[in-house]
Design a protein around this motif. Structure first.
Motif, short mmCIF file in Angstrom:
data_model
loop_
_atom_site.label_atom_id
_atom_site.label_comp_id
_atom_site.label_asym_id
_atom_site.label_seq_id
_atom_site.Cartn_x
_atom_site.Cartn_y
_atom_site.Cartn_z
N ASP A 129 3.80 -9.83 3.75
CA ASP A 129 2.67 -10.50 3.10
C ASP A 129 2.52 -11.94 3.60
O ASP A 129 1.43 -12.49 3.60
N TRP B 226 -5.89 -8.48 7.37
CA TRP B 226 -4.44 -8.53 7.18
C TRP B 226 -3.79 -7.18 7.49
O TRP B 226 -2.79 -7.10 8.21
N GLN C 245 0.34 -3.36 -10.39
CA GLN C 245 -0.45 -3.99 -9.34
C GLN C 245 0.22 -5.26 -8.82
O GLN C 245 -0.34 -5.96 -7.99
N ALA C 246 1.39 -5.59 -9.37
CA ALA C 246 2.06 -6.82 -8.96
C ALA C 246 3.38 -6.48 -8.27
O ALA C 246 4.03 -5.51 -8.63
N ILE C 247 3.75 -7.27 -7.30
CA ILE C 247 4.99 -7.04 -6.56
C ILE C 247 6.19 -6.99 -7.52
O ILE C 247 7.05 -6.12 -7.41
N GLY D 207 -5.11 -18.00 1.83
CA GLY D 207 -4.71 -16.68 1.36
C GLY D 207 -5.76 -16.14 0.39
O GLY D 207 -6.46 -16.92 -0.27
N ALA D 208 -5.90 -14.82 0.32
CA ALA D 208 -6.90 -14.23 -0.57
C ALA D 208 -6.38 -12.91 -1.09
O ALA D 208 -5.64 -12.21 -0.41
N THR E 88 -2.22 -13.06 3.53
CA THR E 88 -2.60 -14.10 4.46
C THR E 88 -2.69 -13.51 5.86
O THR E 88 -1.97 -12.57 6.18
N VAL E 89 -3.59 -14.04 6.65
CA VAL E 89 -3.76 -13.60 8.03
C VAL E 89 -3.21 -14.69 8.94
O VAL E 89 -3.42 -15.88 8.67
N VAL E 90 -2.48 -14.29 9.97
CA VAL E 90 -1.94 -15.28 10.89
C VAL E 90 -3.09 -16.03 11.55
O VAL E 90 -4.02 -15.41 12.07
N ARG F 132 2.14 2.59 -3.24
CA ARG F 132 1.19 3.28 -4.10
C ARG F 132 1.05 4.73 -3.69
O ARG F 132 1.06 5.61 -4.51
N ALA G 22 -6.72 -4.05 -6.00
CA ALA G 22 -5.47 -4.24 -6.73
C ALA G 22 -4.65 -2.95 -6.75
O ALA G 22 -3.44 -2.96 -6.63
N TYR G 23 -5.34 -1.82 -6.87
CA TYR G 23 -4.63 -0.55 -6.94
C TYR G 23 -3.97 -0.22 -5.61
O TYR G 23 -2.81 0.18 -5.57
N PHE G 24 -4.70 -0.38 -4.53
CA PHE G 24 -4.16 0.03 -3.23
C PHE G 24 -3.30 -1.04 -2.57
O PHE G 24 -2.39 -0.72 -1.81
N PHE G 25 -3.59 -2.30 -2.84
CA PHE G 25 -2.89 -3.36 -2.10
C PHE G 25 -2.16 -4.35 -3.01
O PHE G 25 -1.79 -5.42 -2.57
N THR G 26 -1.97 -4.04 -4.29
CA THR G 26 -1.42 -4.96 -5.30
C THR G 26 -2.34 -6.18 -5.47
O THR G 26 -3.21 -6.42 -4.65
N MET H 48 0.83 -1.19 0.00
CA MET H 48 0.00 0.00 0.00
C MET H 48 0.87 1.25 0.00
O MET H 48 0.63 2.18 -0.76
N ASN I 250 -1.38 -9.16 -5.26
CA ASN I 250 -0.80 -10.28 -4.54
C ASN I 250 -1.76 -10.75 -3.44
O ASN I 250 -2.33 -9.93 -2.76
N PRO I 251 -1.89 -12.06 -3.28
CA PRO I 251 -2.75 -12.51 -2.18
C PRO I 251 -2.13 -12.19 -0.82
O PRO I 251 -0.90 -12.13 -0.70
N ASP J 236 -0.16 -4.11 9.44
CA ASP J 236 0.29 -2.73 9.31
C ASP J 236 0.00 -1.91 10.55
O ASP J 236 0.76 -1.03 10.92
N ASN K 167 3.44 -12.88 6.64
CA ASN K 167 3.47 -12.85 8.11
C ASN K 167 4.63 -13.65 8.66
O ASN K 167 4.50 -14.36 9.67
N VAL L 277 3.34 -15.98 -2.24
CA VAL L 277 2.81 -15.89 -0.88
C VAL L 277 2.10 -17.18 -0.48
O VAL L 277 2.37 -17.76 0.57
N GLN L 278 1.18 -17.64 -1.34
CA GLN L 278 0.36 -18.78 -0.95
C GLN L 278 1.16 -20.06 -0.73
O GLN L 278 1.03 -20.69 0.32
#
Lengths: 420, 291
Positions: A276, B50, A44-46, B217-218, B126-128, A4, B117-121, A1, B123-124, B55, A278, A246-247
């Motif tokens: 990403d 997440w 939009q991709a890392i 992951g999402a 994951t939450v602990v 961006r 996608a714009y703000f967070f890419t 974020m 990429n998926p 963050d 964690n 990540v996954q």
């Protein structure tokens, strides 16, 4: 974020710079035309956003020093949304409307392979800082007169595979007494030549390949894959992943798959990967072109530091090469004395530039990989880092290693006596 | 051992599918709305969990709870901003409302996808998981989180059953799905019932999103797939039928898991889509559908 939100900063900086020059430099009758460079990337991709970010950073640094031969560098960016069709439209626009001198594009081989014929048709130099497929430079070699406008500014898949094999030989076999592996790659254009070379060089390095898995980049549940791999009892998993990252990494850690992962994992080259996942990246071994704290050249650390300061994360692998590409294009324009495409190609071929991660030079017309980056000592090499507590610790080659191997407790390493 | 692995994995996945699909089918049953921004709402919840856990350093418990809450808010915003104005519009002919809602929510889902996608890419994330570690069941390593997901999903489904069958508001909900006109004649305000069903939906979708993020992951790239899978589960089970959706979630979950383990992970979704085509052809009302 954060990257961006910070992406606005370069524009503000440019604006300020422009205002500044307008005030203090009225001596010139008119500012000379800027050198326009198009940057087409996946914002939009890392993997892709590092290209855009790094190009702006490099251009701003050049401009702060007065530009190149008195001319400013102007970056015009286009987001291709990871789509070849969008990238082609952006390329046409960059050439026909925005009149760029050259284009830096994409980390996705499929996208670059779609742009390559357009670079030929529109006679505009194209450099990719991040795509790896051998097909990119093969096309230049096979039809030089037509495709000479394309430069492969990143290592070809074959060289990447060779680097992973060299590391496997020195560390995995040499130090950890491993004897077998399973090759696990995403199904994409860049991994086809990667796997071809891996399957050949891994056994030579001392790792028997027990299985070869190519999975769809759309995969979300990796449990069946890890299950299949575990059933073969390899000592290590050799990864070839870039679109995913990540996954598989998070699921590998949460399922406590007892086999280490080592190889190419593009998303793992930047610090956002730790966030990403964690911290699931702990213990993952990644081959990359540069680490932010290893002075491969005198430019590595200043670049990585400036990048991290501005964008909040370390540059992904394609960031290093994109910054170098801005510089080699600028120098080629200066040497050519014009932005004429054929002259630029001639000058780009003569590139001999110490960049952020090695000396940048391209293979010639008669080499197998025409216009690909020269790989090897004295040119570009790679290094292997391991994720440890949020940091990338460099482990290979051993002369620049700055840490020791450690693995999460669920990893079972081969016992030395078992290997004898 | 492989059979046990498939049994366990399939159970957790199916429970998650079920939770995601129940809210979807409930809204359709009660108000005739097919919400095609479903995947978007799930992913908003996942990303919020997440971001807040990571963050903002709030930790995984607060992060997960906040994720569910933001999923609920996203659902209510969808209802208030997209669905309700279309339903109330005088410019849209009555018999075309459903198609307008369908289009509206589809576009809304795309807007969510692009914004994420714009703000967070793309990429998926994951939450602990709330609990880490693995249990060994019959030689199969099962993350505690997977067991917990199945338990949470079934508890929530049980609570929902109690709500619908044992409370006045729940029975009104049930009545609305059978005969909305009759309900209004009895003095019930339909709009408050709609609001209730969207609230329930928001909690379910938010929870499913957060749990998905702890498990697989999402990210924005999954939004289309999540909507499509909820949609096909609900059509397979019978539009509007909660028990049908649960049954279909397990059929799809196990069919996918079996394919991934025994055939190839790449072909995972193919057999369940084929099954959907066959069911729609032979039994258009779905497995347990009424209409």
């Amino acid at each position: 974020m954060s990257q961006r939100f910070l992406a606005g900063a370069p524009f503000a900086a440019l604006l300020g710079l422009a205002a500044g020059t307008a005030l203090v430099a009225p001596a010139w009758a008119a500012d000379p035309e800027p050198i326009r460079i198009g940057v087409i990337a996946e914002n939009q991709a890392i993997g892709g956003v590092a290209i855009t970010n790094a190009a702006h950073l490099a251009a701003d640094e050049l401009n702060a020093k007065g530009g190149v031969g008195g001319r400013k560098i102007e970056i015009i960016e286009y987001d291709d949304h990871s789509s070849s069709a969008d990238a082609v439209r952006a390329f046409q626009r960059a050439v026909n409307q925005d009149h760029v001198a050259a284009v830096i594009a994409s980390y996705i081989s499929e996208v670059v392979l779609a742009l390559e014929p357009w670079a030929a048709r529109l006679k505009t130099p194209l450099i990719t800082p991040g795509a790896a497929s051998n097909e990119i430079s093969r096309a230049v070699h096979d039809d030089y007169a037509r495709n000479k406008y394309t430069f492969h500014g990143y290592l070809t898949s074959s060289f990447l595979a060779q680097a992973v094999c060299d590391f496997s030989h020195d560390i995995l076999v040499g130090k950890l007494h491993m004897t077998s592996t399973v090759v696990m790659s995403e199904d994409a254009a860049w991994t086809t030549p990667l796997d071809d070379t891996s399957l050949q060089c891994l056994p030579e390095a001392g790792l028997k390949v027990l299985d070869h898995i190519r999975f769809s980049p759309d995969t979300t549940d990796f449990t069946p894959l890890f299950n299949q791999i575990e059933a073969k009892h390899p000592d290590v998993i050799t990864t070839g992943i870039s679109h995913v990252g990540v996954q598989p990494t998070v699921q590998w850690a949460s399922q406590q798959v007892p086999i280490p992962m080592a190889g190419i994992s593009s998303q793992a080259t930047t610090t956002s990967f730790w966030r990403d996942t964690n911290g699931a990246a702990q213990g993952v071994l990644v081959d990359e072109n540069a680490a932010p704290d290893v002075a491969v050249t005198p430019k590595t650390i200043p670049f990585a530091t400036a990048y991290a300061k501005r964008f909040g994360i370390t540059p992904g692998y394609a960031g290093y090469s994109a910054a170098d590409d801005v510089n080699i294009i600028a120098e080629a324009v200066q040497r050519a004395g014009s932005t004429d495409a054929d002259k630029l190609v001639e000058e780009l071929e003569k590139t001999d530039y110490v960049g952020t991660y090695g000396k940048v030079a391209f293979y010639g017309r008669n080499d197998q990989y025409t216009h690909a980056l020269k790989y090897g000592p004295g040119y570009i090499t790679t290094l292997v880092v391991q994720w440890q507590d949020g940091k990338q610790v460099t482990l290979w080659p051993e002369n620049i290693a700055n840490g020791k191997l450690t693995f999460p407790s669920f990893i079972k390493l081969p016992q030395p006596h078992a290997a004898q | 051992m492989l059979a046990l692995q498939i049994l366990i994995d399939g159970f957790a996945i199916s429970a998650l599918y079920g939770l995601g699909a129940i809210g979807f089918t409930l809204i359709f049953g009660v108000s005739g709305v097919l919400n095609l921004s479903h995947g978007g709402i799930m992913v908003i919840a996942a990303i919020a969990a997440w971001a807040i856990a990571g963050d903002l350093h709030a930790g995984t418990y607060i992060g997960s709870a906040a994720g569910v809450l933001i999923g609920l808010i996203a659902a209510l915003v969808t209802y208030g901003l997209v669905v309700r104005p279309i339903q109330r519009s005088r410019a849209i002919p009555r018999d075309e409302t459903e198609i307008f809602v369908l289009t509206g929510t589809l576009l809304w889902g795309i807007m969510i996808q692009e914004a994420v996608a714009y703000f967070f890419t793309d990429n998926p994330v994951t939450v602990v998981p709330l609990i880490s570690g693995v249990a060994t069941i019959g030689g199969v390593r099962v993350p505690y989180n997977e067991i917990m997901i199945a338990a949470i999903c079934w508890s929530v489904i049980g609570l929902l059953w109690l709500l619908v069958n044992r409370t006045r508001a729940g029975r009104a909900l049930l009545a609305a799905s059978i005969n909305p006109r009759g309900l209004t004649l009895l003095g019930f305000e339909l709009s408050s019932i709609y609001l209730l069903v969207w609230t329930i939906y928001g909690v379910l979708a938010g929870l499913a999103g957060v749990l998905l993020a702890t498990f697989l992951g999402a990210g924005s790239a999954n939004i289309g797939q999540l909507t499509a899978s909820a949609f096909s589960i609900v059509v397979l089970g019978g539009l509007g039928s909660v028990s049908g959706s649960l049954l279909a979630a397990y059929v799809v979950g196990y069919l996918e898991t079996l394919t991934a383990y025994l055939v190839a992970p790449t072909l995972r979704t193919i057999p369940s889509l084929l099954l959907l085509v066959i069911v729609v052809y032979l039994r258009p009302q779905g497995l347990l559908g009424r209409r």
